[in-house]
Scaffold this motif. Structure first.
Motif, PDB file in Angstrom:
ATOM      1  N   LYS B  57       0.774  -1.325   0.123  1.00 30.75           N
ATOM      2  CA  LYS B  57      -0.152   0.126  -0.006  1.00 30.75           C
ATOM      3  C   LYS B  57       0.936   1.101  -0.066  1.00 30.75           C
ATOM      4  N   ASP B  58       1.989   1.351   0.946  1.00 33.86           N
ATOM      5  CA  ASP B  58       2.788   2.339   0.774  1.00 33.86           C
ATOM      6  C   ASP B  58       3.534   2.399  -0.570  1.00 33.86           C
ATOM      7  N   MET B  59       3.801   1.469  -1.118  1.00 32.53           N
ATOM      8  CA  MET B  59       4.653   1.409  -2.438  1.00 32.53           C
ATOM      9  C   MET B  59       3.725   2.296  -3.397  1.00 32.53           C
ATOM     10  N   CYS B  60       2.436   1.927  -3.384  1.00 31.34           N
ATOM     11  CA  CYS B  60       1.334   2.466  -4.060  1.00 31.34           C
ATOM     12  C   CYS B  60       1.603   3.966  -3.956  1.00 31.34           C
ATOM     13  N   LYS B  61       1.138   4.591  -2.795  1.00 35.25           N
ATOM     14  CA  LYS B  61       1.098   5.703  -2.465  1.00 35.25           C
ATOM     15  C   LYS B  61       2.299   6.467  -2.710  1.00 35.25           C
ATOM     16  N   ARG B  62       3.528   5.766  -2.568  1.00 38.30           N
ATOM     17  CA  ARG B  62       4.543   6.668  -2.610  1.00 38.30           C
ATOM     18  C   ARG B  62       5.362   6.634  -4.472  1.00 38.30           C
ATOM     19  N   LEU B  63       5.015   5.502  -4.737  1.00 35.92           N
ATOM     20  CA  LEU B  63       5.445   5.637  -6.120  1.00 35.92           C
ATOM     21  C   LEU B  63       4.470   5.093  -7.182  1.00 35.92           C
ATOM     22  N   LEU B  64       4.028   3.962  -7.235  1.00 35.11           N
ATOM     23  CA  LEU B  64       3.231   3.273  -8.394  1.00 35.11           C
ATOM     24  C   LEU B  64       1.892   3.965  -8.540  1.00 35.11           C
ATOM     25  N   ALA B  65       1.059   4.573  -7.865  1.00 37.65           N
ATOM     26  CA  ALA B  65      -0.177   5.116  -8.248  1.00 37.65           C
ATOM     27  C   ALA B  65      -0.307   6.875  -8.113  1.00 37.65           C
ATOM     28  N   ASN B  66      -0.995   7.232  -9.129  1.00 39.97           N
ATOM     29  CA  ASN B  66      -1.148   8.856  -8.852  1.00 39.97           C
ATOM     30  C   ASN B  66      -2.502   9.010  -8.314  1.00 39.97           C
ATOM     31  N   PRO B  67      -2.710   9.382  -7.187  1.00 41.92           N
ATOM     32  CA  PRO B  67      -3.900   9.572  -6.175  1.00 41.92           C
ATOM     33  C   PRO B  67      -5.080  10.387  -7.334  1.00 41.92           C
ATOM     34  N   VAL B  68      -4.526  11.219  -8.078  1.00 39.80           N
ATOM     35  CA  VAL B  68      -5.533  11.833  -8.721  1.00 39.80           C
ATOM     36  C   VAL B  68      -6.245  11.314  -9.929  1.00 39.80           C
ATOM     37  N   ILE B  69      -5.677  10.310 -10.595  1.00 34.63           N
ATOM     38  CA  ILE B  69      -6.156   9.699 -11.593  1.00 34.63           C
ATOM     39  C   ILE B  69      -6.347   8.093 -11.346  1.00 34.63           C
ATOM     40  N   HIS B  70      -5.654   7.573 -10.298  1.00 40.92           N
ATOM     41  CA  HIS B  70      -5.471   5.913 -10.085  1.00 40.92           C
ATOM     42  C   HIS B  70      -6.247   5.485  -8.901  1.00 40.92           C
ATOM     43  N   ASN B  71      -6.665   4.455  -9.184  1.00 41.58           N
ATOM     44  CA  ASN B  71      -7.155   3.224  -8.014  1.00 41.58           C
ATOM     45  C   ASN B  71      -6.021   2.274  -8.055  1.00 41.58           C
ATOM     46  N   TYR B  72      -5.987   1.682  -6.819  1.00 44.47           N
ATOM     47  CA  TYR B  72      -4.952   0.267  -6.764  1.00 44.47           C
ATOM     48  C   TYR B  72      -5.793  -0.606  -6.182  1.00 44.47           C
ATOM     49  N   ASP B  73      -5.335  -1.613  -6.386  1.00 45.46           N
ATOM     50  CA  ASP B  73      -5.863  -2.881  -5.843  1.00 45.46           C
ATOM     51  C   ASP B  73      -4.696  -4.046  -5.469  1.00 45.46           C
ATOM     52  N   ILE B  74      -4.728  -4.263  -4.371  1.00 40.57           N
ATOM     53  CA  ILE B  74      -3.300  -5.345  -3.983  1.00 40.57           C
ATOM     54  C   ILE B  74      -3.895  -6.465  -3.617  1.00 40.57           C
ATOM     55  N   LYS B  75      -3.269  -7.426  -4.081  1.00 44.93           N
ATOM     56  CA  LYS B  75      -3.674  -9.134  -3.773  1.00 44.93           C
ATOM     57  C   LYS B  75      -2.316  -9.815  -3.457  1.00 44.93           C
ATOM     58  N   LEU B  76      -2.421 -10.601  -2.396  1.00 40.38           N
ATOM     59  CA  LEU B  76      -0.997 -11.341  -1.921  1.00 40.38           C
ATOM     60  C   LEU B  76      -1.250 -12.570  -2.748  1.00 40.38           C
ATOM     61  N   VAL B  77      -0.194 -12.921  -3.576  1.00 41.82           N
ATOM     62  CA  VAL B  77      -0.285 -13.973  -4.303  1.00 41.82           C
ATOM     63  C   VAL B  77       0.457 -15.146  -3.706  1.00 41.82           C
ATOM     64  N   MET B  78       1.573 -14.757  -3.105  1.00 39.79           N
ATOM     65  CA  MET B  78       2.231 -15.845  -2.343  1.00 39.79           C
ATOM     66  C   MET B  78       2.968 -15.405  -1.209  1.00 39.79           C
ATOM     67  N   THR B  79       3.219 -16.497  -0.090  1.00 34.75           N
ATOM     68  CA  THR B  79       3.961 -16.047   0.960  1.00 34.75           C
ATOM     69  C   THR B  79       4.961 -17.129   1.264  1.00 34.75           C
ATOM     70  N   ASP B  80       5.969 -16.845   1.866  1.00 36.52           N
ATOM     71  CA  ASP B  80       6.854 -18.052   2.242  1.00 36.52           C
ATOM     72  C   ASP B  80       6.027 -19.132   2.889  1.00 36.52           C
ATOM     73  N   ASP B  81       5.324 -18.945   3.785  1.00 35.09           N
ATOM     74  CA  ASP B  81       4.701 -20.202   4.667  1.00 35.09           C
ATOM     75  C   ASP B  81       3.711 -20.913   3.667  1.00 35.09           C
ATOM     76  N   GLU B  82       2.747 -20.184   3.001  1.00 30.11           N
ATOM     77  CA  GLU B  82       1.791 -20.834   2.510  1.00 30.11           C
ATOM     78  C   GLU B  82       2.106 -20.468   1.112  1.00 30.11           C
ATOM     79  N   LYS B  83       2.229 -21.256  -0.028  1.00 27.26           N
ATOM     80  CA  LYS B  83       2.327 -20.904  -1.451  1.00 27.26           C
ATOM     81  C   LYS B  83       1.011 -20.559  -2.041  1.00 27.26           C
ATOM     82  N   ALA B  84       1.049 -20.097  -3.151  1.00 26.48           N
ATOM     83  CA  ALA B  84      -0.366 -19.823  -3.681  1.00 26.48           C
ATOM     84  C   ALA B  84      -1.578 -19.555  -2.922  1.00 26.48           C
ATOM     85  N   VAL B  85      -1.344 -18.441  -2.258  1.00 29.72           N
ATOM     86  CA  VAL B  85      -2.525 -18.155  -1.337  1.00 29.72           C
ATOM     87  C   VAL B  85      -3.973 -17.932  -2.097  1.00 29.72           C
TER      88      VAL B  85
END
Lengths: 86, 86
Positions: B57-85
């Motif tokens: 979320k922090d990355m979106c706010k600081r770099l990836l998204a422009n809040p004036v024109i963009h929406n962002y949506d974050i999905k966890l795809v994989m973690t170390d413990d459980e693969k392919a969440v």
């Protein structure tokens, strides 16, 4: 009417300069990140009476994807009969 | 290590020139299409010990998204413990 989402991503092994630059920028901001890959999603309303997934596949082959470097993945998001399939 | 997918899309009402051009090109090829919208997905390996979704979320706010024109949506795809969440 149906809505499909077509995701176009680079094949494994194909360089992703946008991903690399994003990784660099994230690292400059202090994040510890590994690989970054960028893909594109087309959300398309299709008004055809043929099989929508076949139409979408056809669109990828003829326009949206370059078979040398891209993979594509098609998801049916909505159809007239059943809203929000996925 | 975790992998997240961050989808950056244009807010409703914001012009999407790439989508418009794609629509035109598809129509020239003979397809009957309605609205076409384009969004971008960043697939990022994150090696942080903090809450990965918060980091993303922090990355979106600081770099990836422009809040004036963009929406962002974050999905966890994989973690170390459980693969392919998802």
């Amino acid at each position: 009417m149906a809505v499909v989402e077509i995701r176009i991503s680079l094949k494994e092994g194909v360089e992703d300069p946008e991903g690399k630059n994003t990784k660099k920028a994230l690292e400059l901001l202090g994040y510890n990140v590994g690989d970054v890959r960028v893909s594109k999603v087309f959300t398309i309303e299709i008004n055809e009476h043929r099989d929508v997934l076949e139409v979408a596949k056809d669109m990828c082959k003829r326009l949206l994807a370059n078979p040398v470097i891209h993979n594509y993945d098609i998801k049916l998001v909505m159809t007239d009969d059943e809203k929000a399939v996925q």
